[in-house]
Design a protein around this motif. Sequence first.
Motif, mmCIF file in Angstrom:
data_model
loop_
_atom_site.group_PDB
_atom_site.id
_atom_site.type_symbol
_atom_site.label_atom_id
_atom_site.label_comp_id
_atom_site.label_asym_id
_atom_site.label_seq_id
_atom_site.Cartn_x
_atom_site.Cartn_y
_atom_site.Cartn_z
ATOM 1 N N ASP A 167 44.685 90.028 -79.161
ATOM 2 C CA ASP A 167 44.049 88.879 -78.531
ATOM 3 C C ASP A 167 42.718 89.287 -77.902
ATOM 4 N N SER A 168 42.707 90.447 -77.257
ATOM 5 C CA SER A 168 41.484 90.936 -76.628
ATOM 6 C C SER A 168 40.415 91.257 -77.668
ATOM 7 N N LYS A 169 40.837 91.818 -78.791
ATOM 8 C CA LYS A 169 39.879 92.139 -79.860
ATOM 9 C C LYS A 169 39.260 90.858 -80.412
ATOM 10 N N GLU A 170 40.080 89.822 -80.557
ATOM 11 C CA GLU A 170 39.576 88.540 -81.060
ATOM 12 C C GLU A 170 38.569 87.945 -80.076
ATOM 13 N N LYS A 171 38.879 88.015 -78.781
ATOM 14 C CA LYS A 171 37.957 87.509 -77.761
ATOM 15 C C LYS A 171 36.669 88.317 -77.766
ATOM 16 N N CYS A 172 36.803 89.628 -77.998
ATOM 17 C CA CYS A 172 35.627 90.498 -78.069
ATOM 18 C C CYS A 172 34.708 90.049 -79.191
ATOM 19 N N LEU A 173 35.258 89.832 -80.357
ATOM 20 C CA LEU A 173 34.443 89.427 -81.502
ATOM 21 C C LEU A 173 33.772 88.076 -81.271
ATOM 22 N N LYS A 174 34.500 87.142 -80.685
ATOM 23 C CA LYS A 174 33.930 85.821 -80.407
ATOM 24 C C LYS A 174 32.812 85.913 -79.377
ATOM 25 N N THR A 175 33.029 86.742 -78.356
ATOM 26 C CA THR A 175 32.010 86.901 -77.322
ATOM 27 C C THR A 175 30.744 87.515 -77.902
ATOM 28 N N ARG A 176 30.899 88.545 -78.725
ATOM 29 C CA ARG A 176 29.732 89.181 -79.336
ATOM 30 C C ARG A 176 28.993 88.213 -80.258
ATOM 31 N N ALA A 177 29.722 87.348 -80.940
ATOM 32 C CA ALA A 177 29.076 86.353 -81.801
ATOM 33 C C ALA A 177 28.253 85.378 -80.957
ATOM 34 N N LYS A 178 28.782 84.989 -79.803
ATOM 35 C CA LYS A 178 28.041 84.090 -78.912
ATOM 36 C C LYS A 178 26.781 84.774 -78.391
ATOM 37 N N ILE A 179 26.894 86.052 -78.046
ATOM 38 C CA ILE A 179 25.729 86.811 -77.568
ATOM 39 C C ILE A 179 24.655 86.849 -78.646
ATOM 40 N N GLU A 180 25.046 87.157 -79.871
ATOM 41 C CA GLU A 180 24.091 87.219 -80.981
ATOM 42 C C GLU A 180 23.420 85.865 -81.210
ATOM 43 N N LYS A 181 24.184 84.792 -81.071
ATOM 44 C CA LYS A 181 23.637 83.451 -81.281
ATOM 45 C C LYS A 181 22.550 83.142 -80.248
ATOM 46 N N ILE A 182 22.810 83.473 -78.988
ATOM 47 C CA ILE A 182 21.821 83.220 -77.940
ATOM 48 C C ILE A 182 20.601 84.121 -78.128
ATOM 49 N N GLN A 183 20.829 85.384 -78.466
ATOM 50 C CA GLN A 183 19.703 86.289 -78.699
ATOM 51 C C GLN A 183 18.826 85.803 -79.851
ATOM 52 N N LYS A 184 19.440 85.253 -80.873
ATOM 53 C CA LYS A 184 18.685 84.709 -82.005
ATOM 54 C C LYS A 184 17.824 83.531 -81.544
ATOM 55 N N LYS A 185 18.399 82.650 -80.712
ATOM 56 C CA LYS A 185 17.636 81.519 -80.180
ATOM 57 C C LYS A 185 16.454 82.005 -79.353
ATOM 58 N N MET A 186 16.684 83.075 -78.575
ATOM 59 C CA MET A 186 15.622 83.580 -77.703
ATOM 60 C C MET A 186 14.470 84.192 -78.510
ATOM 61 N N ARG A 187 14.778 84.755 -79.668
ATOM 62 C CA ARG A 187 13.726 85.324 -80.518
ATOM 63 C C ARG A 187 12.846 84.240 -81.136
ATOM 64 N N GLN A 188 13.346 83.014 -81.200
ATOM 65 C CA GLN A 188 12.596 81.918 -81.817
ATOM 66 C C GLN A 188 11.684 81.209 -80.824
ATOM 67 N N GLY A 189 11.767 81.598 -79.572
ATOM 68 C CA GLY A 189 10.939 80.964 -78.556
ATOM 69 C C GLY A 189 11.718 79.913 -77.785
ATOM 70 N N TYR A 190 11.296 79.720 -76.523
ATOM 71 C CA TYR A 190 12.012 78.799 -75.657
ATOM 72 C C TYR A 190 11.147 78.446 -74.455
ATOM 73 N N THR A 191 11.498 77.341 -73.798
ATOM 74 C CA THR A 191 10.796 76.935 -72.587
ATOM 75 C C THR A 191 11.321 77.755 -71.408
ATOM 76 N N SER A 192 10.652 77.632 -70.292
ATOM 77 C CA SER A 192 11.071 78.353 -69.079
ATOM 78 C C SER A 192 12.481 77.923 -68.659
ATOM 79 N N LYS A 193 12.740 76.636 -68.720
ATOM 80 C CA LYS A 193 14.053 76.109 -68.333
ATOM 81 C C LYS A 193 15.137 76.636 -69.280
ATOM 82 N N GLN A 194 14.845 76.623 -70.581
ATOM 83 C CA GLN A 194 15.801 77.156 -71.555
ATOM 84 C C GLN A 194 16.028 78.653 -71.331
#
Length: 73
Positions: free
Chosen positions: A26-53
Amino acid sequence: MFHKTMVTMIVCIAMTGAFTADAKSDSKEKCLKTRAKIEKIQKKMRQGYTSKQGDKYRKKLADLYKEEFKHCF
């Protein structure tokens, strides 16, 4: 009496191992999901964002890094 106690102890030990393996899975599954969420946000940040975002992304990343530490290490 001794036999009954030994059987009870063996069953308890066997059950503990089963729960531990399930918890690790269960912990390994949560780990993988968490890392996927981190990668998704990092990808968004590389594309540019407003100060609020940016504030929102950094806060979410901080929370996810804590979660990652709890489940992945």
